[in-house]
Scaffold this active site. Structure first.
Site, short mmCIF file in Angstrom:
data_model
loop_
_atom_site.label_atom_id
_atom_site.label_comp_id
_atom_site.label_asym_id
_atom_site.label_seq_id
_atom_site.Cartn_x
_atom_site.Cartn_y
_atom_site.Cartn_z
N ASP A 111 2.31 9.79 0.81
CA ASP A 111 3.47 9.58 -0.06
C ASP A 111 3.79 10.79 -0.94
OD1 ASP A 111 4.18 7.04 0.80
OD2 ASP A 111 2.90 6.02 -0.66
N GLU A 123 -6.95 1.29 -2.96
CA GLU A 123 -5.85 2.19 -3.34
C GLU A 123 -5.38 1.73 -4.71
OE1 GLU A 123 -2.50 3.19 -4.55
OE2 GLU A 123 -1.66 2.02 -2.91
N ASP A 160 -4.09 -1.03 0.76
CA ASP A 160 -2.97 -0.44 0.02
C ASP A 160 -2.57 -1.32 -1.17
OD1 ASP A 160 -0.86 1.61 -0.01
OD2 ASP A 160 0.49 -0.05 0.41
#
Length: 474
Positions: free
Chosen positions: A375, A323, A276
């Site tokens: 998200d 990411e 991430d």
């Protein structure tokens, strides 16, 4: 059955469904213990597994619980949403009961597990035991001797809280036993697990408490700066995450040992790892500790490619997903290209301009395409919330006349793109709206709750997923 999915029959059933649907990857959110706010990106430990996922029926089969006790507990009354408060109050009572009935301390496999995980397990178990003793308060509010981990205080509390420490070690042993079986079952069915590693750890975590030298902390172990994102078109004040920032100079001196340990451990859990906020390795946003917004933050240089070169040297070549969403500068692109990892393309980001890099005709093969992520709004909700001008452009690009065909067309567009891999959230396969959104970034209290219900994984859906997947040679 008991308020949240588990690593027993429900997980195997989902794997069976994926197999029937012609899928080969199951991507999941971090499976570590969640803290306040229930976010898997704010965990009490980066190494531990979430006790909520321990299958109660498996414990009952071992004779450590009764089915009646499992069914009598209150887990909430809405099968579509997780009630974390009720699960917290009911689940740990049952897990403690199972521990007391288990005679686990005489189990050789348990002893071997504890020895093999010395680098994190004793600290985590003691941290959780101390947290309970301190009414859930953050470690920064504990008495100074144990807050600063004075050796005599650590030894005292290890003895004082021995049974509670054993309980938390038992939970991790049982989690890993069950998780290993889920992973093996998935492999038997031709399914690989894509895991998720948050770049940061939580301040209120065993990681920070036990290893303050890894982070930018002062002599009282308070953060000098915290993580977040700068103000942008989505947020005038930016995002204030509050995680402690790494002391990259210290990590460099150690040859990035902790990171290599962390990522190596992740590959024991998963087949492929998504990291991430990947751009944070090139440069990270530092916000003064105590600020209420990200407005006063600034960029600092990160370890860049050097970290990943060290990982490759120690771990060998591994499959990783970068990411790479957010503010992506030329140096960030250069780092990702040098790493060679595929980045992410999110179709929902594609329609804010007529030549967005997220439009499929701009992809190269070395990327992973998503309709949306945890998200984002679900694709149906996203389309409905857009203005008419954007909706018109979406329909024109997808070559559909009606809004009700947009979700299916988005999935087909992702599948037919040149991206090496396509990942579709279950909410989009099911065509669900706003009610199924997983997370609203920078908000607390109503996230991470959506769950699949028993009747949603139908044979008809599996057949449809398989048909779409095979049509585009996925």
């Amino acid at each position: 059955e008991y308020g949240i999915g588990s690593m027993g029959a429900p997980a195997r059933k989902f794997v069976d469904f994926l197999k029937k649907a012609g899928q080969t990857y199951w991507q999941m959110l971090p499976i570590c213990p969640t803290s306040y706010g229930d976010s898997p990106y704010q965990s009490f430990s980066t190494f531990a597994g979430n006790p909520y996922f321990i299958d109660l029926d498996t414990l009952a089969e071992k004779g450590w619980l009764t089915k009646e006790a499992c069914e009598a507990s209150d887990y909430g009354d809405n099968e579509s949403y997780i009630d974390y408060g009720r699960i917290y109050n009911s689940r740990f009572v049952l897990l403690k009961q199972a521990f007391l009935n288990s005679d686990i301390l005489s189990d050789e496999k348990f002893t071997e597990f504890c020895k093999a995980n010395q680098h994190w397990l004793p600290d985590y178990a003691l941290y959780m035991a101390l947290k309970n003793q301190n009414d859930g308060k953050s470690w920064i509010e504990w008495e100074e001797e144990i807050r600063l981990r004075k050796p005599e205080a650590v030894e005292y509390y290890k003895k004082e809280l021995e049974e509670e420490c054993n309980f938390y070690e038992f939970l991790q042993y049982e989690f890993h036993e069950q998780w290993t079986k889920v992973k093996e079952y998935a492999h038997e069915k031709g399914i690989q697990i894509v895991g998720d590693v948050p770049i940061y750890v939580a301040f209120d975590s065993a990681d920070t408490w036990a290893n303050p030298e890894l982070f930018q902390l002062d002599e009282k172990n308070l953060p000098l700066g915290v993580a977040g994102c700068p103000p942008d078109a989505f947020s005038a004040t930016g995002q204030l995450w509050g995680n402690p920032l790494y002391d990259w100079e210290y990590h460099k001196k150690t040859g990035y040992d902790w990171w290599i340990l962390r990522i190596g451990y992740s590959y024991r859990l998963y087949d492929i790892v998504r990291v991430d906020h990947f751009r944070g390795f090139e440069a990270y946003f530092s916000i003064p500790y105590g600020d209420e917004t990200a407005v006063n933050g600034h960029w600092e240089k990160g370890p860049d490619f050097e970290l990943f070169a060290a990982m490759k040297m120690k771990l060998g070549k591994k499959e990783m997903i970068a990411e790479d969403l957010g503010v992506i500068t030329p140096p960030v692109r250069k780092m990702i290209k040098k790493c060679g990892y595929p980045g992410m393309k999110v179709l929902q980001f594609a329609f804010d301009s007529y030549d967005s890099e997220y439009l499929p005709h701009n992809y190269d093969k070395n990327c992973i395409v998503y309709t949306g992520t945890h998200d984002n709004q679900t694709t149906r909700g996203w389309y409905e919330e857009n203005n008419r001008k954007v909706q018109k452009y979406i329909r024109e690009y997808l070559r559909v006349k009606s809004g009700k065909d947009v979700v299916e067309a988005m999935i087909a567009t992702a599948m037919s793109s040149t991206a090496g891999t396509a990942v579709i959230p279950m909410q989009d396969w099911l065509g669900l709206g706003r009610e199924a959104r997983m997370n609203f970034p920078s908000t607390l209290g109503d996230n991470w709750k959506w769950r699949l219900t028993d009747g949603q994984l139908t044979d008809a859906l599996a057949a449809h997923m398989k048909d779409v997947t095979e049509t585009y040679c996925r």
